[in-house]
Scaffold this motif. Sequence first.
Motif, PDB file in Angstrom:
ATOM      1  N   ARG A  36     -51.706  54.489  67.746  1.00 58.67           N
ATOM      2  CA  ARG A  36     -51.362  53.764  69.044  1.00 58.67           C
ATOM      3  C   ARG A  36     -49.961  53.834  69.458  1.00 58.67           C
ATOM      4  O   ARG A  36     -49.610  53.734  70.777  1.00 58.67           O
ATOM      5  CB  ARG A  36     -51.638  52.100  68.271  1.00 58.67           C
ATOM      6  CG  ARG A  36     -51.249  50.971  69.672  1.00 58.67           C
ATOM      7  CD  ARG A  36     -52.136  49.796  69.081  1.00 58.67           C
ATOM      8  NE  ARG A  36     -51.172  49.204  68.046  1.00 58.67           N
ATOM      9  CZ  ARG A  36     -51.972  48.959  66.551  1.00 58.67           C
ATOM     10  NH1 ARG A  36     -53.077  49.459  66.320  1.00 58.67           N
ATOM     11  NH2 ARG A  36     -51.210  48.778  65.638  1.00 58.67           N
ATOM     12  N   LYS A  39     -49.832  56.797  71.718  1.00 56.58           N
ATOM     13  CA  LYS A  39     -50.416  56.724  72.772  1.00 56.58           C
ATOM     14  C   LYS A  39     -49.625  56.111  73.934  1.00 56.58           C
ATOM     15  O   LYS A  39     -49.608  56.274  75.127  1.00 56.58           O
ATOM     16  CB  LYS A  39     -51.968  56.131  72.601  1.00 56.58           C
ATOM     17  CG  LYS A  39     -52.677  55.875  73.956  1.00 56.58           C
ATOM     18  CD  LYS A  39     -53.907  54.914  73.528  1.00 56.58           C
ATOM     19  CE  LYS A  39     -54.765  54.862  74.651  1.00 56.58           C
ATOM     20  NZ  LYS A  39     -56.066  54.137  74.719  1.00 56.58           N
ATOM     21  N   ASP A 104     -53.445  43.626  75.183  1.00 55.27           N
ATOM     22  CA  ASP A 104     -54.548  44.056  74.252  1.00 55.27           C
ATOM     23  C   ASP A 104     -55.255  42.941  73.543  1.00 55.27           C
ATOM     24  O   ASP A 104     -56.484  43.486  73.159  1.00 55.27           O
ATOM     25  CB  ASP A 104     -53.955  44.947  72.959  1.00 55.27           C
ATOM     26  CG  ASP A 104     -53.167  46.047  73.528  1.00 55.27           C
ATOM     27  OD1 ASP A 104     -53.674  46.660  74.759  1.00 55.27           O
ATOM     28  OD2 ASP A 104     -52.510  46.642  73.010  1.00 55.27           O
ATOM     29  N   SER A 165     -60.694  46.172  73.654  1.00 55.04           N
ATOM     30  CA  SER A 165     -59.261  46.570  73.667  1.00 55.04           C
ATOM     31  C   SER A 165     -59.020  46.522  75.033  1.00 55.04           C
ATOM     32  O   SER A 165     -59.458  47.220  75.791  1.00 55.04           O
ATOM     33  CB  SER A 165     -59.061  47.988  73.101  1.00 55.04           C
ATOM     34  OG  SER A 165     -57.666  48.447  73.050  1.00 55.04           O
TER      35      SER A 165
END
Length: 357
Positions: A36, A39, A104, A165
């Motif tokens: 995560r 990213k 999120d 998400s």
Amino acid sequence: MEEKLAKIEERLAEIEGQLSDPAVYGDREKLARLSREQKELTPIVTAFRAYRKAKQDQADAQEMLSDPELRELAQEEFAAAKAEAERMQEELKRLLLPKDPNDDKNVILEIRAGIGGEEGALFAADLLRMYTMYAERKGFTLSVVSENLTELGGVKEVVATVEGSGAYSRLKFEAGTHRVQRVPETESSGRIQTSAATVAIMPEAEEVEFTIDPKDLQIDTYRSSGAGGQHVNKTESAIRITHLPTGTVVECQDERSQYKNKDRAMKILRSRLYEAEQEKQNAAIAAQRKNQVGTGDRSGKIRTYNFPQNRVTDHRLTGENKNFNIAAIINGDLDALIDALTLADQAARLQSENKEE
């Protein structure tokens, strides 16, 4: 800014090193956290390297300017490199903007019919269909928790959850009053009528973020109404929870299980109370938020769906950028509109930061 970006670049290299270690793949939680973070940081580092290259190209062209034979070419290269460096600098500022901590999270979606009577309720049903189709496009799961329908299939009010998400990041600008202009099915003379519905979007609050004292709750059970066959006459599976200190009431009758209805109702109650608490805490920065795309005020008209003119107009956007094809929007193709709102929000935040600097 460059010192901060250099540290981010170092951190990305560190993460990539850890992800190349096979041992990490045995720890799912750590792997997910590192992936995560990778990213999130990769676009920043990519932009930083492009910025650094443009600055180097600019410096190289500057040196060439002293050579009479290369001056014309150097001037062109210098101008191009300078423009690219400035563009990447603005892109980096955008990428470094503080992220909304709720982006999120899952969403609690509430739609209520406004002015227009039955036509307002039918429009609210159209909005529910629109968001359902958009959720399907994005791979989200939209589940209706409670709804109050009219005889003609309209929606007086509906509460739903949207799970997936990034659900909140994609839907947060939908909060507000949505207005429709069209000839209603119930209108025999063919006159255009204006109706409205309000949309509320709340991030789903986790139990660890907002706790509720059980002593503050009154929990009632009752028999579900509507579809369900004989089941509705046999068990009291529907749940009504009242938060006594605030008078907030949540009902859930979607599930056949009383336990599941209670769990869903608690999620919605927690999110409503969490939002109210956040609004109190954010009162001091309300003026700053008005500079962004809308205020989230549910009474503010944010969008008009004009069927005779075949267009949807978002009043928070400007120029031609504010109009969209109504058929695409009403059938759940919302990405272009949401992307425009997201970019406008980022531009407003950048402008605010530049003023402070």
